[in-house]
Design a protein around this motif. Sequence first.
Motif, PDB file in Angstrom:
ATOM      1  N   LEU A  50     -33.731 -45.753 -15.126  1.00 55.97           N
ATOM      2  CA  LEU A  50     -34.998 -45.038 -15.251  1.00 55.97           C
ATOM      3  C   LEU A  50     -35.565 -44.582 -13.915  1.00 55.97           C
ATOM      4  N   THR A  51     -34.684 -44.262 -12.970  1.00 59.74           N
ATOM      5  CA  THR A  51     -35.120 -43.798 -11.654  1.00 59.74           C
ATOM      6  C   THR A  51     -35.101 -42.278 -11.547  1.00 59.74           C
ATOM      7  N   GLY A  52     -34.750 -41.607 -12.636  1.00 60.57           N
ATOM      8  CA  GLY A  52     -34.787 -40.149 -12.672  1.00 60.57           C
ATOM      9  C   GLY A  52     -35.895 -39.688 -13.591  1.00 60.57           C
ATOM     10  N   ASN A  53     -35.636 -38.628 -14.337  1.00 64.15           N
ATOM     11  CA  ASN A  53     -36.658 -38.078 -15.224  1.00 64.15           C
ATOM     12  C   ASN A  53     -36.469 -38.462 -16.684  1.00 64.15           C
ATOM     13  N   ALA A  54     -35.339 -39.065 -17.020  1.00 61.81           N
ATOM     14  CA  ALA A  54     -35.080 -39.421 -18.416  1.00 61.81           C
ATOM     15  C   ALA A  54     -35.814 -40.707 -18.787  1.00 61.81           C
ATOM     16  N   SER A  55     -36.240 -40.778 -20.034  1.00 64.71           N
ATOM     17  CA  SER A  55     -36.975 -41.938 -20.527  1.00 64.71           C
ATOM     18  C   SER A  55     -36.052 -42.906 -21.259  1.00 64.71           C
ATOM     19  N   ARG A  56     -36.564 -44.097 -21.496  1.00 65.14           N
ATOM     20  CA  ARG A  56     -35.811 -45.083 -22.269  1.00 65.14           C
ATOM     21  C   ARG A  56     -35.468 -44.511 -23.645  1.00 65.14           C
ATOM     22  N   GLU A  57     -36.422 -43.790 -24.251  1.00 64.29           N
ATOM     23  CA  GLU A  57     -36.208 -43.221 -25.578  1.00 64.29           C
ATOM     24  C   GLU A  57     -35.062 -42.216 -25.571  1.00 64.29           C
ATOM     25  N   GLN A  58     -34.961 -41.438 -24.508  1.00 58.45           N
ATOM     26  CA  GLN A  58     -33.863 -40.469 -24.413  1.00 58.45           C
ATOM     27  C   GLN A  58     -32.519 -41.176 -24.313  1.00 58.45           C
ATOM     28  N   PHE A  59     -32.483 -42.271 -23.565  1.00 55.57           N
ATOM     29  CA  PHE A  59     -31.227 -43.013 -23.444  1.00 55.57           C
ATOM     30  C   PHE A  59     -30.861 -43.696 -24.756  1.00 55.57           C
ATOM     31  N   LEU A  60     -31.861 -44.178 -25.476  1.00 51.71           N
ATOM     32  CA  LEU A  60     -31.592 -44.754 -26.791  1.00 51.71           C
ATOM     33  C   LEU A  60     -31.036 -43.687 -27.726  1.00 51.71           C
ATOM     34  N   ALA A  61     -31.631 -42.499 -27.663  1.00 52.26           N
ATOM     35  CA  ALA A  61     -31.216 -41.414 -28.555  1.00 52.26           C
ATOM     36  C   ALA A  61     -29.782 -40.971 -28.295  1.00 52.26           C
ATOM     37  N   CYS A  62     -29.344 -41.022 -27.037  1.00 53.27           N
ATOM     38  CA  CYS A  62     -27.983 -40.553 -26.731  1.00 53.27           C
ATOM     39  C   CYS A  62     -26.956 -41.682 -26.780  1.00 53.27           C
ATOM     40  N   GLY A  63     -27.398 -42.902 -27.091  1.00 52.21           N
ATOM     41  CA  GLY A  63     -26.448 -43.984 -27.319  1.00 52.21           C
ATOM     42  C   GLY A  63     -25.992 -44.749 -26.100  1.00 52.21           C
ATOM     43  N   ALA A  64     -26.831 -44.819 -25.057  1.00 54.08           N
ATOM     44  CA  ALA A  64     -26.467 -45.627 -23.888  1.00 54.08           C
ATOM     45  C   ALA A  64     -26.301 -47.083 -24.309  1.00 54.08           C
ATOM     46  N   ASP A  65     -25.314 -47.753 -23.733  1.00 53.93           N
ATOM     47  CA  ASP A  65     -25.079 -49.156 -24.066  1.00 53.93           C
ATOM     48  C   ASP A  65     -26.120 -50.073 -23.437  1.00 53.93           C
ATOM     49  N   LEU A  66     -26.544 -49.723 -22.226  1.00 58.82           N
ATOM     50  CA  LEU A  66     -27.533 -50.508 -21.497  1.00 58.82           C
ATOM     51  C   LEU A  66     -28.552 -49.567 -20.883  1.00 58.82           C
ATOM     52  N   ILE A  67     -29.764 -50.056 -20.711  1.00 60.33           N
ATOM     53  CA  ILE A  67     -30.819 -49.290 -20.047  1.00 60.33           C
ATOM     54  C   ILE A  67     -31.495 -50.226 -19.060  1.00 60.33           C
ATOM     55  N   ALA A  68     -31.623 -49.784 -17.808  1.00 57.48           N
ATOM     56  CA  ALA A  68     -32.234 -50.621 -16.776  1.00 57.48           C
ATOM     57  C   ALA A  68     -33.257 -49.822 -15.993  1.00 57.48           C
ATOM     58  N   ASN A  69     -34.188 -50.535 -15.373  1.00 60.06           N
ATOM     59  CA  ASN A  69     -35.192 -49.858 -14.553  1.00 60.06           C
ATOM     60  C   ASN A  69     -34.542 -49.141 -13.373  1.00 60.06           C
ATOM     61  N   ASP A  70     -33.502 -49.736 -12.813  1.00 57.11           N
ATOM     62  CA  ASP A  70     -32.765 -49.080 -11.736  1.00 57.11           C
ATOM     63  C   ASP A  70     -31.362 -49.671 -11.672  1.00 57.11           C
ATOM     64  N   ALA A  71     -30.523 -49.082 -10.835  1.00 58.45           N
ATOM     65  CA  ALA A  71     -29.126 -49.513 -10.764  1.00 58.45           C
ATOM     66  C   ALA A  71     -28.994 -50.944 -10.255  1.00 58.45           C
ATOM     67  N   ALA A  72     -29.856 -51.334  -9.322  1.00 57.85           N
ATOM     68  CA  ALA A  72     -29.778 -52.695  -8.786  1.00 57.85           C
ATOM     69  C   ALA A  72     -30.088 -53.723  -9.865  1.00 57.85           C
ATOM     70  N   ALA A  73     -31.088 -53.429 -10.705  1.00 57.08           N
ATOM     71  CA  ALA A  73     -31.426 -54.345 -11.797  1.00 57.08           C
ATOM     72  C   ALA A  73     -30.267 -54.450 -12.776  1.00 57.08           C
ATOM     73  N   LEU A  74     -29.598 -53.337 -13.013  1.00 53.49           N
ATOM     74  CA  LEU A  74     -28.443 -53.340 -13.910  1.00 53.49           C
ATOM     75  C   LEU A  74     -27.337 -54.238 -13.363  1.00 53.49           C
ATOM     76  N   ILE A  75     -26.977 -54.038 -12.100  1.00 54.44           N
ATOM     77  CA  ILE A  75     -25.894 -54.817 -11.500  1.00 54.44           C
ATOM     78  C   ILE A  75     -26.263 -56.296 -11.446  1.00 54.44           C
ATOM     79  N   GLU A  76     -27.521 -56.588 -11.151  1.00 51.61           N
ATOM     80  CA  GLU A  76     -27.975 -57.977 -11.124  1.00 51.61           C
ATOM     81  C   GLU A  76     -27.794 -58.628 -12.493  1.00 51.61           C
TER      82      GLU A  76
END
Length: 248
Positions: free
Chosen positions: A203-229
């Motif tokens: 979520l460090t760009g312009n896309a929202s959590r809802e947009q990622f849910l709609a396109c079927g992302a497996d994971l959603i994180a506030n930023d890449a570091a949080a994801l890797i952690e």
Amino acid sequence: METFATDAPHGAQGPQPPIRCVIFDFDGTLARTSIDFGKMKDDITRIVRGFLPDHPAPGTTPALEWAHDAAMRLDAGDSPLGELLRTCVAAAIRHIEMDAASRGEPFAFTRPMLSQLRGRGVGVAIITRNCTEAVETVLPDARSLADVLLSRDDVRNVKPHPEHALAAMAALGALPAHTIVVGDHPLDIETGQRAGTATAGVLTGNASREQFLACGADLIANDAAALIETLARDGRLATHPGTLRHCG
């Protein structure tokens, strides 16, 4: 920071293959940039209209692909103008990208996160529709931080075409089942899905959590570091895989 699993196939509960390769988008994922895509599309539209006044409006088609279609149309008519159109469009895009790059900067977490991944033996790739010069202007040490850097200058078909991600995996000797594509736009999720990898939206760009849910992302994180952690904490990141061809 939070990371959300979704109900997409790779986001399902249960044992998951270890991640041996992480493919990152660049703009909005590893760096804060301000590419004016509206201006880019307007400039390219004006250029294309100068060659083909009746070419259909781009609509939702990305400017790069729309201009490519116009050039192919000129090629089909045996016109030498196709290459000239490509040259003019490339120059216009590069001008906007380099202007944004001159004011861009990597996120504070980018360098330590990439170093951490490589220290674990996880393959790191950066794929981007941007040009190489712009990436290296924002992140001069990109090639020492990542095993593979593939800009649009390096592949015939850019993301969301799967070739972009597949080329990165091939360079690292990684399999789709052990790879995750991370990006700030639904286009990045489509890229991973078409290449057969797990996917994560940040979520460090312009896309929202809802947009990622709609396109079927497996994971959603506030930023890449949080994801890797989160992946490291949950035991999803392989440690010293040993089978990857590190190119850095």
